[in-house]
Design a protein around this motif. Structure first.
Motif, mmCIF file in Angstrom:
data_model
loop_
_atom_site.group_PDB
_atom_site.id
_atom_site.type_symbol
_atom_site.label_atom_id
_atom_site.label_comp_id
_atom_site.label_asym_id
_atom_site.label_seq_id
_atom_site.Cartn_x
_atom_site.Cartn_y
_atom_site.Cartn_z
ATOM 1 N N ILE A 168 1.008 -1.097 -0.003
ATOM 2 C CA ILE A 168 -0.066 0.122 0.059
ATOM 3 C C ILE A 168 0.713 1.465 0.003
ATOM 4 O O ILE A 168 0.591 2.346 -0.504
ATOM 5 N N LEU A 169 2.009 1.222 0.956
ATOM 6 C CA LEU A 169 2.801 2.453 0.862
ATOM 7 C C LEU A 169 3.510 2.532 -0.332
ATOM 8 O O LEU A 169 3.749 3.701 -0.908
ATOM 9 N N THR A 170 3.829 1.543 -1.133
ATOM 10 C CA THR A 170 4.713 1.630 -2.193
ATOM 11 C C THR A 170 3.485 2.226 -3.447
ATOM 12 O O THR A 170 4.410 3.413 -4.145
ATOM 13 N N VAL A 171 2.493 1.881 -3.459
ATOM 14 C CA VAL A 171 1.605 2.325 -4.357
ATOM 15 C C VAL A 171 1.178 3.977 -3.947
ATOM 16 O O VAL A 171 1.336 4.809 -5.079
ATOM 17 N N LEU A 172 1.069 4.035 -2.824
ATOM 18 C CA LEU A 172 0.967 5.595 -2.432
ATOM 19 C C LEU A 172 2.181 6.444 -2.622
ATOM 20 O O LEU A 172 1.818 7.546 -2.977
ATOM 21 N N GLY A 173 3.247 5.890 -2.361
ATOM 22 C CA GLY A 173 4.483 6.699 -2.721
ATOM 23 C C GLY A 173 4.447 7.118 -3.955
ATOM 24 O O GLY A 173 4.776 8.302 -4.315
ATOM 25 N N VAL A 174 4.030 5.957 -5.202
ATOM 26 C CA VAL A 174 4.255 6.326 -6.294
ATOM 27 C C VAL A 174 3.116 7.539 -6.641
ATOM 28 O O VAL A 174 3.259 8.765 -7.589
ATOM 29 N N LEU A 175 1.900 7.412 -6.241
ATOM 30 C CA LEU A 175 0.830 8.265 -6.257
ATOM 31 C C LEU A 175 1.479 9.900 -5.819
ATOM 32 O O LEU A 175 1.075 10.777 -6.561
ATOM 33 N N VAL A 176 1.914 9.676 -4.650
ATOM 34 C CA VAL A 176 2.298 10.949 -4.179
ATOM 35 C C VAL A 176 3.571 11.659 -4.632
ATOM 36 O O VAL A 176 3.530 12.658 -4.925
ATOM 37 N N ILE A 177 4.456 10.885 -5.497
ATOM 38 C CA ILE A 177 5.615 11.340 -5.950
ATOM 39 C C ILE A 177 5.022 11.866 -7.322
ATOM 40 O O ILE A 177 5.446 13.136 -7.765
ATOM 41 N N THR A 178 3.991 11.529 -7.766
ATOM 42 C CA THR A 178 3.303 11.831 -9.088
ATOM 43 C C THR A 178 2.580 12.863 -8.962
ATOM 44 O O THR A 178 2.837 14.289 -9.407
ATOM 45 N N ALA A 179 2.008 13.098 -7.698
ATOM 46 C CA ALA A 179 1.457 14.486 -7.351
ATOM 47 C C ALA A 179 2.323 15.622 -6.915
ATOM 48 O O ALA A 179 2.034 16.741 -7.470
ATOM 49 N N VAL A 180 3.219 15.111 -6.082
ATOM 50 C CA VAL A 180 4.337 16.057 -5.813
ATOM 51 C C VAL A 180 4.973 16.714 -6.928
ATOM 52 O O VAL A 180 5.038 18.032 -7.238
ATOM 53 N N GLY A 181 5.296 15.817 -7.958
ATOM 54 C CA GLY A 181 5.824 16.347 -9.353
ATOM 55 C C GLY A 181 4.979 17.607 -9.865
ATOM 56 O O GLY A 181 5.464 18.470 -10.311
ATOM 57 N N ILE A 182 3.904 16.996 -10.153
ATOM 58 C CA ILE A 182 2.593 17.829 -11.132
ATOM 59 C C ILE A 182 2.549 19.437 -10.264
ATOM 60 O O ILE A 182 2.753 20.117 -10.957
ATOM 61 N N SER A 183 2.161 18.990 -9.015
ATOM 62 C CA SER A 183 1.826 20.229 -8.166
ATOM 63 C C SER A 183 2.759 21.521 -8.280
ATOM 64 O O SER A 183 2.743 22.454 -8.339
ATOM 65 N N THR A 184 4.291 20.651 -8.085
ATOM 66 C CA THR A 184 5.378 21.529 -7.750
ATOM 67 C C THR A 184 5.518 22.334 -9.318
ATOM 68 O O THR A 184 5.850 23.263 -9.298
ATOM 69 N N LEU A 185 5.607 21.360 -10.026
ATOM 70 C CA LEU A 185 5.879 22.136 -11.633
ATOM 71 C C LEU A 185 4.861 23.333 -11.971
ATOM 72 O O LEU A 185 5.048 24.285 -12.444
ATOM 73 N N VAL A 186 3.579 22.994 -11.718
ATOM 74 C CA VAL A 186 2.589 23.795 -11.668
ATOM 75 C C VAL A 186 2.653 25.160 -11.207
ATOM 76 O O VAL A 186 2.703 26.306 -11.240
ATOM 77 N N VAL A 187 3.084 24.952 -9.479
ATOM 78 C CA VAL A 187 3.176 26.321 -8.696
ATOM 79 C C VAL A 187 4.638 27.034 -9.266
ATOM 80 O O VAL A 187 4.495 28.106 -9.371
ATOM 81 N N VAL A 188 5.488 26.256 -9.435
ATOM 82 C CA VAL A 188 6.812 26.920 -9.856
ATOM 83 C C VAL A 188 6.535 27.791 -11.279
ATOM 84 O O VAL A 188 7.055 28.784 -11.596
ATOM 85 N N SER A 189 6.188 26.958 -12.241
ATOM 86 C CA SER A 189 5.916 27.583 -13.639
ATOM 87 C C SER A 189 4.932 28.525 -13.478
ATOM 88 O O SER A 189 5.269 29.902 -14.337
ATOM 89 N N HIS A 190 3.944 28.626 -12.807
ATOM 90 C CA HIS A 190 3.087 29.784 -12.597
ATOM 91 C C HIS A 190 3.807 30.868 -12.147
ATOM 92 O O HIS A 190 3.469 32.516 -12.559
ATOM 93 N N ILE A 191 4.668 30.859 -10.931
ATOM 94 C CA ILE A 191 5.273 31.820 -10.468
ATOM 95 C C ILE A 191 6.238 32.535 -11.258
ATOM 96 O O ILE A 191 6.660 33.552 -11.534
ATOM 97 N N ILE A 192 6.799 31.637 -12.101
ATOM 98 C CA ILE A 192 7.833 32.131 -13.259
ATOM 99 C C ILE A 192 7.339 32.921 -14.188
ATOM 100 O O ILE A 192 7.474 34.161 -14.404
#
Length: 295
Positions: A168-192
């Motif tokens: 469960i933690l492995t699957v959740l970790g993959v989902l969280v990493i994906t979510a972290v990547g997308i959300s961080t890219l959106v936030v940073v690109s918007h600020i730029i």
């Protein structure tokens, strides 16, 4: 390359100026990114600790065999020899009542005072059987065929549950990493993009003076990198505090759980978080620059 190092001071100064133009928004962005990375670090630490506990349990997998108290010493020795001949058994030894009592006293620690309430030793002798975890089903089947055995206690259910938790933690970790990547890219690109819009007059002036796009865009890339590094530092600090607190609680109340080294987890979490923050900061900034250029 020489000109890059020559202009590095200018780039840092400009990125600092860009950061201060929308200071409050950038501070909130650092906290948002930090919380996102913090969730990721907690998922990763939970996966690591669970995996380490399972590995230790598998290496130290054992079965406690309780035999009929009417058996004599020679019969107990014969039973131990029969258990040792079972495929998958690494070792079998007798644990007498006194040793059982001492083990429980060591496990309970300060709470062992409760054992003094018993007039007699409440623990009975048993045979401690160390096994190969992959052969546990076969060993249990063979033990059921032996005479003189009253009860068998194993930790197979615990290990199975921990393995499910890891999945469960492995699957959740993959989902969280994906979510972290997308959300961080959106936030940073918007600020730029917002920073480029707020400084559009200065950018047009630099273009008229013949400045290349790389010279104009690099301070914005540094800004995005500073944001994610700031969030990574915040997440690493929070993660280290939580892990130190969690270990102090578990070591006091559950000293028998084989936890991995605390410093190793903190170090790995810090490296993971800071590496992701740098990578996502650069990629997010490049996305922001490319989208702003396209528009």
């Amino acid at each position: 390359m020489k000109s890059f190092f020559y202009n590095l001071g200018y780039f840092i100064k400009e990125s600092n100026t860009i950061f201060r133009v929308d200071f409050l928004s950038n501070i909130f962005s650092i906290f948002s990114i930090g919380l996102i990375f913090f969730i990721l670090s907690m998922i990763f630490s939970g996966w690591w600790i669970s995996n380490a506990v399972i590995e230790v349990l598998q290496k130290e997998a054992e079965i406690n065999v309780y035999f009929d108290e009417s058996l004599g010493d020679s019969e107990i020795d014969d039973l131990i020899q029969s258990i040792r001949r079972i495929h998958g058994v690494r070792e079998a030894s007798l644990v007498n009542e006194e040793e059982s009592y001492n083990r429980m006293t060591e496990i309970l620690g300060k709470e062992s005072r409760i054992l003094e309430l018993f007039e007699e030793n409440p623990f009975s002798s048993f045979i401690e059987v160390k096994i190969q975890i992959e052969e546990i089903d076969f060993v249990l089947e063979r033990l059921d065929l032996l005479d003189g055995i009253q009860h068998i206690r194993d930790n197979k259910e615990v290990i199975d549950r921990l393995q499910k938790i890891i999945t469960i933690l492995t699957v959740l970790g993959v989902l969280v990493i994906t979510a972290v990547g997308i959300s961080t890219l959106v936030v940073v690109s918007h600020i730029i993009r917002q920073g480029i819009y707020n400084n559009r007059e200065q950018i047009n002036t630099l273009k008229l003076l013949g400045a290349p796009d790389s010279f104009i865009g690099f301070p914005f890339l540094l800004e995005g990198l500073f944001l994610t590094i700031g969030g990574g530092i915040l997440a690493s600090s929070l993660g280290a505090l939580i892990i130190h607190y969690g270990y102090s609680q578990m070591e006091g109340s559950l000293p028998f759980i084989p936890l991995p080294p605390k410093d190793a987890i903190v170090t790995s979490l810090t490296i993971l978080t800071m590496s992701l923050s740098c990578i996502l900061g650069i990629i997010g900034s490049l996305f922001g620059l490319s989208s702003a250029k396209a528009s």
